[in-house]
Scaffold this motif. Structure first.
Motif: not given
Lengths: 123, 356, 149, 506
Positions: B135-140, B146-150
């Motif tokens: 839920x937050x990856x796109x925003x943050x 999402x895997x890259x974001x995390x």
């Protein structure tokens, strides 16, 4: 139209898979290294070509088609080269092609184990 | 709790897992190390397929390049330098290990009953932090993957540690195998009995293509599967291919072992340096929102990436780009160092060491 | 759904872990032990990924839920499933285990490389990679006089 | 000494001190790997280790003033992000790692020159700094999976460093391989355990995990998670009977690595285990208390008795001290098993004391190894005459090991025994007393050979250690004595750490 594409694409994929299975059978059943490489590499490129073609027909036209094309080019480049290197290595390490008639299946294993003796069976 | 609905892909899941079990059993059973290594390579490919079914393309990619690629090369190098067959172990010596493994297995089976059902979206694992990332990856962060974001941002510190582990392996292998008498691997081109013209021509065509592909994987990581680690291994494979075909002497002339080790260390410096820059600019370690000072951020044209009206997380964007570069450097240089280590040692080198 | 179906993945993970551990403990060959260790480590990947899977999910690459692709994925979900868990839109599998396992795979290959490098050095120093023979060589060396520095 | 005023750095620096204590040795390791010569690598190593120790000191001061420090990485609050979480206990262990690391780095200048090929020195220093960074990270992190990453950071390089001892003693190679196998199994067990806890709670942050476990029914997955974590960390901590890797790795590795590992590696793992035992599994975990009573206490006692006996009968000196390390780990676990604040605080104090004395003993042997290649105990006959200062420093470490009054070891042992008596565990008191007697037996043997026996005729003569070794060595020995008289610094940190863990428990 879409229906036809689906069936043609699916058919090509199945055909490619069948070719690969045939190749595997060839690897198991052919008598010496060279014929086995032959079976493996030809059916490998052929099967992959058919399958990629089928996938291209199933998927949407665009970036995916381009990617499949690149994959195909890559396979056409590497697979024959690998087969060539394999055959080269086999030749370099003393495996000689078996030429002539073979009646006795049981002999295959013995000659595989001792590649030097293969030359004696030449007709 | 009622059981969740199982998908059609569950059958595929079962089939692939059964293949893994068969492969593992064959590894246990075989005494030929060559066979064991090749079986493990197949195991990696099958498990990469399984990971795709499990919706984990990033992991599948990594497993394919690492398990079926680098690990196999390294292990083959190791058996070339040691021995291809294990000594038979008498059944008496297998009783205690069997009991130990059985004990651990029994405990695990008992414990597994306490785990949530397979595929349950309401299980604690899938509903707490994991759900929050989606839920937050796109925003943050702003990255669709999402895997890259995390990996790059939320748990960027883990990834720093992972990069350092790779550097540690580089140092370890270099300490063990990187010094002493060296071998050259392949004979020079044009030597008598050289039949590898086809191979050389193909390799010459492939090496730049593979590096190009590595760069694609590197920079595509934000949008799809991929990233610094996979790209690093792929780039290293290009160099390894070069060494295998043209001989170690040619390759080390282009990339000396010292240079490879230096790049591996520099990669970690780049990664940790990003963290330090964030501190200097007033944030915490690896807090990419503070990577760029407001002055620099103001200089970035609004339309640089797609829609000019959409807000961009420039700090996060460039931060992840920079750390992925660090990962690429360390991973590719380490894989090359490891290969140099194993390939540079031959039986002759062993004999020389023994005489010493 | 029986317990076996909902926990099948975990059972397989346990079997793979046992296989890996058994090789590590039972084999005397250093290379074989490293292979067993790699098997053991990779089984943890299966473990983590298994409980991160969400039924009906897709890879955690966020798409526009209102877009064509998002709509198509959402339409594929079983209505009974949607009703049971109240999920809406596109369902994604849990990305966190994927990240953890990426790290674990990397650690695995690092361990494998260092372990095999040590095994190669053992071979160079002792002439063998079988534990029994190494022990025998060590024992003989210990019984002889202390070597000079 | 008033600890609150221990060290006050600039606020901006203090705020970043926890991460700098990890990042500086990391970057230092890269710089050492790039260094042009072994000497430059050595200097980088000393500076980086020193800065890390300085930062650890700043953190310790801050913890004493403000209590637990939380440092968010990447600017994300846990559980989404990773956070460092330093309590007094962690501050103490990190301080120990920093201090021993710095002194070991100074010592490495001479030691490596004697034991490792010159062209490998820069890489060796890099590996050493990575191990230090990994251990500090392991102690500071508040995230269960991040702890695994640091466990591996501190281990993977170390395996090769131990193996590098083969130039002097080729048994280092199989020992290092064994260490690698056991260490990796331990780390993988830990990951499996964390996986179970993640499956049950959905989080990886230890504090969050503890909060969620408190509200959860204890099911099979949680219990198994506990078992796997304890077993995995038990391997790393050399918990009896999982200690098989330790004697070989310590006895055959290079002096620098033996000294650093013996002083810190097991401590970091024990600390992490303590956090799981007392923090993550809070009062609800009935099986946790059962584990302490019925598993940890007997295993600790067995370690004390069995491994002390093995040390008594060992033939090689370094092996003897290595077995002694396993026995001392047993003492620490006995302190844990009391499951109260005074027992835990005593065990923490003991960890510090043991770190300092073992570092001094291994460093003294390393100093002797520069001149003589002796391994067996008899070969050290009469070294006190040729190398009096080195021998005296070794003797101080040994005295602390036995628990002679006026040394840190005495206070440490006495505190655990006192806590055992206060808790009514007479048998633990008895085991500790028996263990001390056995310690006296083997330490007495060593002291007798070193100080009172004539050197064998024709044997190679030892030389006094060079100044670069003597200075850190005497500092270590001096610390063992100083804290034996005024123990307020480690004491306060240990007590604060134990108290903070137990205030949540009934």
């Amino acid at each position: 139209m879409a229906d036809a594409l689906f069936w043609i694409g699916g058919g090509l994929i199945v055909a490619g898979a069948m070719l690969s299975v045939l190749g595997a059978a060839g690897v198991l059943r052919f008598p010496d290294v060279y014929t086995r490489i032959h079976a493996a590499s030809l059916t490998d490129t052929g099967g992959a070509t058919l399958m990629l073609l089928g996938m291209g027909l199933l998927g949407p036209f665009g970036l995916i088609t381009l990617k499949l094309l690149l994959v195909w080019a890559f396979i056409m480049l590497t697979s024959p080269a690998a087969a060539n290197a394999l055959a080269n290595a086999a030749f370099g390490s003393g495996h000689r092609p078996r030429i002539g008639n073979f009646q006795i299946m049981g002999e295959d294993k013995a000659t595989d184990a001792a590649p030097e003796s293969a030359g004696k069976e030449r007709a | 709790m009622t059981a969740p609905v199982l998908e059609a892909s569950f059958a595929l899941n079962v089939a692939l897992l059964l293949m893994l079990v068969v492969l593992a059993a064959a590894v246990v059973w075989t005494r030929s190390l060559l066979a064991a290594i090749l079986l493990m390579s197949v195991y990696s490919l099958v498990s990469a397929t399984w990971l795709m079914v499990m919706d984990a393309p990033d992991v599948a990619f990594t497993e394919a390049v690492v398990g079926a690629g680098i690990s196999t090369i390294v292990a083959l190098g190791a058996i070339l330098l040691t021995r291809g067959e294990a000594v038979r172990v008498s059944w008496k010596r297998q009783v205690v290990p069997g009991l130990l493994a059985g004990l651990v297995g029994g405990l695990l089976i008992y414990a597994m009953s306490g785990l949530p059902d397979f595929g349950d979206p309401a299980s604690p694992a899938n509903s707490h932090v994991g759900r929050a990332y989606l839920e937050t990856a796109k925003r943050d962060i702003g990255a669709p993957n999402v895997v890259t974001a995390v990996l790059g941002s939320y748990r960027g510190f883990d990834t720093l540690g992972e990069t350092v582990v790779i550097l540690a392996a580089c140092i370890g292998v270099a300490l063990m195998l990187g010094f002493g008498p060296r071998a050259t691997l392949a004979p020079p081109a044009g030597a008598p009995g050289d039949h590898h013209v086809v191979l050389r021509v193909t390799a010459k065509m492939l090496v730049p293509l593979i590096i190009l592909f590595a760069l694609y994987v590197q920079f595509h990581g934000d949008l799809g599967a991929g990233g610094g680690f996979q790209a690093g291994v792929i780039a290293a494979v290009a160099i390894i291919l070069h060494a295998l075909v043209f001989g170690l002497r040619e390759t080390t002339a282009a990339i000396p072992p010292q240079a490879a080790r230096a790049v591996a260390a520099l990669g970690v410096v780049v990664y940790a340096g990003v963290g330090i820059v964030c501190i200097v600019n007033g944030g915490g370690f690896l807090d990419y929102d503070h990577l760029l000072t407001p002055q620099i951020e103001a200089m970035i044209p609004a339309g640089l990436l797609g829609d000019p009206d959409k807000p961009h997380h420039w700090g996060q964007y460039f931060g992840i780009l920079a750390i992925e570069l660090g990962v690429l450097m360390t991973v590719s240089a380490t894989m090359i160092t490891i290969f140099y280590g194993f390939a540079g040692r031959t039986i002759d080198a062993i004999a020389a060491e023994l005489r010493r | 759904m029986s317990w076996i179906a909902t926990h099948f993945n975990y059972v397989v993970v346990v079997i793979l872990m046992m296989a890996g551990l058994f090789i590590v403990f039972s084999s005397g060959n250093l290379i074989k032990r490293m292979i067993g260790l790699a098997l053991f480590q990779s089984s943890t990947a299966l473990f983590y990924i298994s409980f991160g899977k969400v039924s009906g999910g897709t890879a955690a690459i966020t798409l526009d839920a209102q877009g064509a692709e998002g709509q198509a994925l959402a339409a594929q979900l079983d209505p009974a499933y949607v009703a049971q868990f109240g999920v809406e839109g596109v369902v994604y599998s849990n990305p966190l285990p994927h990240v953890l396992i990426l790290t674990a795979i990397v650690v695995g290959v690092a361990t494998l490389a260092v372990g095999l490098a040590i095994a190669v050095r053992v071979r160079e120093s002792y002439g063998t990679v079988e534990s029994d023979e190494i022990d025998a060589v060590s024992r003989v060396a210990a019984e002889q006089a202390e070597p000079a520095p | 000494m008033q600890l609150e005023a221990l060290y006050v750095a600039q606020p901006a620096l203090t705020a970043q001190a926890p991460i700098l204590a990890i990042a500086v040795p990391l970057i230092g390791a890269c710089a050492a790997a790039l260094a042009p010569s072994g000497r430059a690598g050595w200097m980088i190593s000393v500076v980086a280790a020193m800065v890390s120790a300085w930062m650890a000191l700043a953190v310790a001061g801050e913890v004493m003033r403000e209590g637990v420090i939380l440092y968010q990485l990447g600017g994300f609050a846990p559980p989404a992000g990773i956070a460092l979480r330093v309590d007094a206990m962690g501050a103490l262990i990190a301080l120990l790692i920093g201090a021993v690391g710095t002194l070991a780095a100074v010592f490495s200048g001479h030691s490596l020159a004697a034991e490792v090929r010159p062209e490998k020195h820069t890489l060796f220093q890099a590996g050493f700094l990575l191990a230090q960074a990994g251990m500090v990270g392991l102690v500071y992190t508040g995230d269960a999976f991040n702890a695994f990453v640091f466990l591996e950071v501190s281990s993977i390089g170390t395996y090769a460093l131990v193996a590098a001892g083969e130039r002097r003693d080729r048994r280092a190679l199989p020992a290092a391989f064994n260490y690698l196998i056991m260490g990796t199994i331990g780390a993988t067990f830990y990951v499996i355990g964390v996986g179970f806890l993640y499956g049950a709670t959905g989080t990886l942050n230890m504090a969050d995990m503890a909060a969620r476990l408190g509200t959860l029914d204890q099911n099979a997955a949680v219990q198994a998670g506990f078992a796997f974590i304890v077993a995995g960390l038990g391997v790393k901590a050399a918990m009896f009977p999982l200690h098989g890797w330790l004697p070989g790795a310590y006895a055959h590795g290079p002096s620098l690595i033996s000294l650093f590992l013996a002083a810190t590696a097991t401590k970091a793992a024990i600390y992490l285990m303590a956090r799981f035992l007392f923090e993550v599994f809070p009062d609800g975990a009935a099986f946790g208390d059962m584990f302490l009573q019925w598993v940890l206490a007997p295993l600790g006692a067995a370690a004390v008795i069995v491994c002390s006996l093995q040390a008594v009968f060992a033939r090689e000196l370094r092996r003897m001290i290595a077995f002694s390390s396993v026995a001392q780990v047993g003492f620490i676990f006995l302190g844990f098993s009391l499951a109260n604040a005074s027992g835990l605080s005593a065990a923490l104090f003991y960890m510090t004391a043991h770190g300092l004395m073992k570092a001094a003993m291994f460093m003294a042997l390393g100093g002797l190894a520069i001149s003589i290649g002796a391994r067996r105990l008899e070969d050290f006959a009469g070294v006190a005459r040729e190398a009096p200062w080195t021998a005296v420093a070794f003797g101080i470490g040994a005295a602390s090991l036995v628990g002679t009054p006026l040394t840190m070891g005495f206070l440490a042992k006495w505190q655990i025994m006192e806590a055992a008596l206060a808790g009514g565990r007479i048998w633990i008191f008895a085991v500790m007393a028996a263990g001390s007697v056995l310690t006296l037996v083997y330490v007495g043997r060593i002291i007798e050979v070193m100080f009172f026996r004539e050197p064998a005729p024709g044997a190679p003569r030892a030389k006094e250690s060079p100044v670069g070794v003597l200075v850190p060595l005497l500092i270590l020995a001096g610390l063992s004595l100083w804290f034996g008289i005024d123990a307020s610094l480690p004491q306060q940190l240990a007590q604060a750490g134990a108290a903070s863990l137990f205030e949540v428990r009934p």
